[in-house]
Design a protein around this motif. Sequence first.
Motif, PDB file in Angstrom:
ATOM      1  N   VAL A 106       0.877  -1.277   0.042  1.00 50.77           N
ATOM      2  CA  VAL A 106      -0.091  -0.131   0.112  1.00 50.77           C
ATOM      3  C   VAL A 106       0.766   1.108  -0.075  1.00 50.77           C
ATOM      4  O   VAL A 106       1.646   1.455   0.974  1.00 50.77           O
ATOM      5  CB  VAL A 106      -0.938   0.082   1.304  1.00 50.77           C
ATOM      6  N   ASN A 107       0.815   2.066  -1.096  1.00 53.39           N
ATOM      7  CA  ASN A 107       1.814   3.229  -1.088  1.00 53.39           C
ATOM      8  C   ASN A 107       1.161   4.611  -0.922  1.00 53.39           C
ATOM      9  O   ASN A 107       2.021   5.465  -1.084  1.00 53.39           O
ATOM     10  CB  ASN A 107       2.332   3.304  -2.737  1.00 53.39           C
ATOM     11  N   VAL A 108       0.034   4.664  -0.321  1.00 53.00           N
ATOM     12  CA  VAL A 108      -0.780   5.774   0.165  1.00 53.00           C
ATOM     13  C   VAL A 108      -1.107   5.870   1.387  1.00 53.00           C
ATOM     14  O   VAL A 108      -1.426   4.832   2.005  1.00 53.00           O
ATOM     15  CB  VAL A 108      -1.619   6.199  -1.283  1.00 53.00           C
ATOM     16  N   THR A 109      -1.251   6.996   1.972  1.00 55.45           N
ATOM     17  CA  THR A 109      -1.970   6.995   3.265  1.00 55.45           C
ATOM     18  C   THR A 109      -3.143   8.262   3.195  1.00 55.45           C
ATOM     19  O   THR A 109      -3.133   8.978   2.317  1.00 55.45           O
ATOM     20  CB  THR A 109      -0.983   7.603   4.356  1.00 55.45           C
ATOM     21  N   LYS A 110      -4.013   8.203   4.126  1.00 59.09           N
ATOM     22  CA  LYS A 110      -4.997   9.019   4.118  1.00 59.09           C
ATOM     23  C   LYS A 110      -4.483  10.641   4.143  1.00 59.09           C
ATOM     24  O   LYS A 110      -3.707  10.763   5.020  1.00 59.09           O
ATOM     25  CB  LYS A 110      -5.614   8.823   5.393  1.00 59.09           C
ATOM     26  N   GLY A 111      -5.212  11.484   3.489  1.00 64.71           N
ATOM     27  CA  GLY A 111      -4.778  12.894   3.310  1.00 64.71           C
ATOM     28  C   GLY A 111      -3.496  12.968   2.212  1.00 64.71           C
ATOM     29  O   GLY A 111      -3.259  14.135   2.002  1.00 64.71           O
ATOM     30  N   GLN A 112      -2.883  11.999   1.818  1.00 65.79           N
ATOM     31  CA  GLN A 112      -1.769  12.166   0.715  1.00 65.79           C
ATOM     32  C   GLN A 112      -2.354  12.594  -0.599  1.00 65.79           C
ATOM     33  O   GLN A 112      -3.466  12.370  -0.913  1.00 65.79           O
ATOM     34  CB  GLN A 112      -1.220  10.855   0.483  1.00 65.79           C
ATOM     35  N   THR A 113      -1.718  13.572  -1.240  1.00 68.00           N
ATOM     36  CA  THR A 113      -2.033  13.923  -2.664  1.00 68.00           C
ATOM     37  C   THR A 113      -1.050  13.078  -3.649  1.00 68.00           C
ATOM     38  O   THR A 113       0.004  12.925  -3.576  1.00 68.00           O
ATOM     39  CB  THR A 113      -1.620  15.473  -2.693  1.00 68.00           C
ATOM     40  N   VAL A 114      -2.201  12.467  -4.712  1.00 65.25           N
ATOM     41  CA  VAL A 114      -1.467  11.771  -5.708  1.00 65.25           C
ATOM     42  C   VAL A 114      -1.770  12.610  -7.034  1.00 65.25           C
ATOM     43  O   VAL A 114      -2.608  13.359  -7.513  1.00 65.25           O
ATOM     44  CB  VAL A 114      -2.028  10.381  -5.740  1.00 65.25           C
ATOM     45  N   ASN A 115      -0.879  11.975  -8.049  1.00 68.74           N
ATOM     46  CA  ASN A 115      -0.920  12.388  -9.323  1.00 68.74           C
ATOM     47  C   ASN A 115      -1.433  11.128 -10.379  1.00 68.74           C
ATOM     48  O   ASN A 115      -1.269  10.181  -9.891  1.00 68.74           O
ATOM     49  CB  ASN A 115       0.454  12.959  -9.861  1.00 68.74           C
ATOM     50  N   PRO A 116      -1.757  11.605 -11.491  1.00 66.10           N
ATOM     51  CA  PRO A 116      -1.994  10.418 -12.416  1.00 66.10           C
ATOM     52  C   PRO A 116      -0.957   9.406 -12.497  1.00 66.10           C
ATOM     53  O   PRO A 116       0.411   9.929 -12.658  1.00 66.10           O
ATOM     54  CB  PRO A 116      -2.437  11.257 -13.762  1.00 66.10           C
ATOM     55  N   GLY A 117      -1.249   8.256 -12.381  1.00 67.99           N
ATOM     56  CA  GLY A 117      -0.190   7.272 -12.709  1.00 67.99           C
ATOM     57  C   GLY A 117       0.644   6.880 -11.505  1.00 67.99           C
ATOM     58  O   GLY A 117       1.446   6.017 -11.238  1.00 67.99           O
TER      59      GLY A 117
END
Length: 124
Positions: A106-117
């Motif tokens: 799992v590479n993300v956490t709550k509140g994290q901003t992500v970009n396409p891809g």
Amino acid sequence: MKKYIIKLNNKVYEVEMEEVTEETAVSQTNKIAAGGNNTPSNSTSQNNSAISAKGEVIEAPMPGTILNVAVNPGQAVKKGDLLVILEAMKMENEIVSPVDGTITNVNVTKGQTVNPGDTLVVIA
């Protein structure tokens, strides 16, 4: 490709959507494996994934903020199970599993901003 006109808060948006089937997904995967162009189209889907040596990589289909992560490493998931909720343009987008498997990363956490891809989750 289907075109829709959506009116939201007195603004009109024209949206084009393409149906993704297993056949087109396999075709895209084979194209990528053969070194073809991996540029995303202008269509938006709820799930954008690619297959790599480490498993099924679930990527962010659009920029946004992670509202919820519903899985943990080691957890078994079925096709269609909720993985992540991504907020984009004030809309909540459910990112679901395209396959049965086990969450390996799992590479993300709550509140994290992500970009396409950006990689959200990896399923083996």
